[in-house]
Design a protein around this motif. Sequence first.
Motif, short mmCIF file in Angstrom:
data_model
loop_
_atom_site.label_atom_id
_atom_site.label_comp_id
_atom_site.label_asym_id
_atom_site.label_seq_id
_atom_site.Cartn_x
_atom_site.Cartn_y
_atom_site.Cartn_z
N ARG A 176 51.01 50.73 56.79
CA ARG A 176 49.78 50.70 57.60
C ARG A 176 48.52 50.63 56.71
N VAL A 177 48.52 51.36 55.61
CA VAL A 177 47.36 51.33 54.71
C VAL A 177 47.81 50.73 53.37
N VAL A 178 47.05 49.76 52.89
CA VAL A 178 47.40 49.12 51.61
C VAL A 178 46.15 49.07 50.72
N VAL A 179 46.35 49.44 49.46
CA VAL A 179 45.25 49.47 48.50
C VAL A 179 45.65 48.63 47.29
N HIS A 180 44.79 47.71 46.90
CA HIS A 180 45.05 46.91 45.69
C HIS A 180 43.91 47.17 44.70
N LEU A 181 44.26 47.66 43.51
CA LEU A 181 43.23 48.02 42.54
C LEU A 181 43.57 47.49 41.15
N HIS A 182 42.53 47.43 40.32
CA HIS A 182 42.71 47.11 38.90
C HIS A 182 42.43 48.41 38.13
N ALA A 183 43.15 49.46 38.50
CA ALA A 183 42.90 50.80 37.94
C ALA A 183 43.19 50.81 36.44
N ILE A 184 42.24 51.33 35.67
CA ILE A 184 42.33 51.25 34.20
C ILE A 184 43.60 51.85 33.62
N GLU A 185 43.96 53.06 34.04
CA GLU A 185 45.13 53.72 33.42
C GLU A 185 46.41 52.90 33.65
N ILE A 186 46.44 52.13 34.75
CA ILE A 186 47.61 51.30 35.05
C ILE A 186 47.47 49.93 34.36
N LEU A 187 46.28 49.33 34.49
CA LEU A 187 46.02 48.02 33.89
C LEU A 187 46.22 48.04 32.37
N ALA A 188 45.83 49.16 31.74
CA ALA A 188 45.96 49.26 30.27
C ALA A 188 47.42 49.09 29.84
N HIS A 189 48.36 49.43 30.73
CA HIS A 189 49.79 49.20 30.43
C HIS A 189 50.21 47.78 30.82
N LEU A 190 49.64 47.28 31.92
CA LEU A 190 50.11 45.99 32.45
C LEU A 190 49.73 44.80 31.58
N VAL A 191 48.87 45.00 30.59
CA VAL A 191 48.53 43.91 29.67
C VAL A 191 49.42 43.96 28.41
N ASN A 210 40.78 45.73 46.62
CA ASN A 210 40.60 45.60 48.07
C ASN A 210 41.55 46.53 48.81
N VAL A 211 41.14 46.84 50.04
CA VAL A 211 41.83 47.85 50.84
C VAL A 211 42.00 47.28 52.25
N SER A 212 43.08 47.66 52.93
CA SER A 212 43.26 47.21 54.32
C SER A 212 43.97 48.27 55.14
N TRP A 213 43.83 48.15 56.46
CA TRP A 213 44.69 48.92 57.36
C TRP A 213 45.07 48.03 58.53
N LYS A 214 46.21 48.40 59.14
CA LYS A 214 46.73 47.58 60.25
C LYS A 214 46.58 48.35 61.55
N ASP A 215 46.02 47.65 62.55
CA ASP A 215 45.85 48.24 63.88
C ASP A 215 46.47 47.24 64.87
N LYS A 216 47.71 47.52 65.26
CA LYS A 216 48.49 46.61 66.12
C LYS A 216 48.48 45.19 65.53
N ASP A 217 47.84 44.22 66.24
CA ASP A 217 47.88 42.84 65.77
C ASP A 217 46.72 42.47 64.85
N THR A 218 45.97 43.47 64.47
CA THR A 218 44.81 43.19 63.60
C THR A 218 44.99 43.80 62.22
#
Length: 350
Positions: free
Chosen positions: A103-118, A32-40
């Motif tokens: 301001r911008v946040v990205v959360h991923l289950h990216a393979i090259e990273i996940l393959a290490h995190l297990v 999932n991905v998000s961005w912040k615009d003042k109070d939103t």
Amino acid sequence: MKNIIDTLKASVIEYCSTIGADSLLVQGAGGNVSWKDKDTLWVKASGTWLAEAAEKDIFVPVDLPHLQAAIENGDFSVTPRLSGESSLRPSIETLLHALMPHRVVVHLHAIEILAHLVRDNCQTDFQSLLDDFTSWAMVDYYKPGAALAAAVSAALAQKPNVDVIFLKNHGVVIGGADVAEVSRILDMLTSALSITPASICSKSLPQIPMELGQCDQYAPVQDADIHQLALNADLFNRLDSDWALYPDHVVFLGPRAYTYKTWEALGEQIKSKYEQPELVFIRGGGAFVRLTFNKTKEAQLRCYYDVMSRQEPTINLIELDSGQIDELLNWDAEHHRANLAKLKTLDDTN
Ligand SMILES: [Zn+2]
């Protein structure tokens, strides 16, 4: 100001479409991905696909000060409040986005990273592989939602200026001032952590033996690479010991793999009219599914193959334990006991 925000929104949407189309970065409705615009806080809606960001409305506006006040009070179970019209529900991981100051946040289950995190030694690996990039923290595995948000909040309190939070047995959260910054960090991480996958010994789809009529409700998985999970002896052995490695996998593909030493063993189980699993692996035969096996599950299975084909046989992986699996599947203790009993009977038949 309005123009800056419109440009930011357009760049986020374009970025979501790009990463959403890359199965090494995003699998199905995951990430999932998000961005912040003042109070939103604009955050991806639950169940939507990043890949569809350009064609569909996938973002929900959420009241950011409301979430920040809850976080301040240690209330990580707060229900996000919509700050505009939307029929969509904000992602279960919304709090992760509100916690990060970027301001911008990205959360991923990216393979090259996940393959290490297990792996059991991922923390030490990252210290050497990431070299002079130190803007990161790592948290242990927690159930997505309130528990994970609390753990990330504690990590940020210890190291407030980090841009990257690694989540063991789960994925990564990256924050930046804009899409370009997040994209640069993600590219750096995936290249520093990249692993060459095991080579593929066959590209053709296996078939079900004609004489086993009772197995004709199954068809080979259409992605030829995935059959390596059953054709490669090391990967096949991992199915029993290293299956429940991260949340989406357990939620979509279940708490265990259904493995069979022979086609006949599956045929016997079908004849006995006992449980008929949706996805089965036959040693040396391949991976087969029933018609009900949908696109989301297929994307998860590809993810598992991509993670496992990056593990040398000697590498120790950490599986989620039975309590962690139960809470993901919302099983109570009673259900768990009944299920264990069922699995036991199945084990006896194959
Ligand atoms: Zn996640």
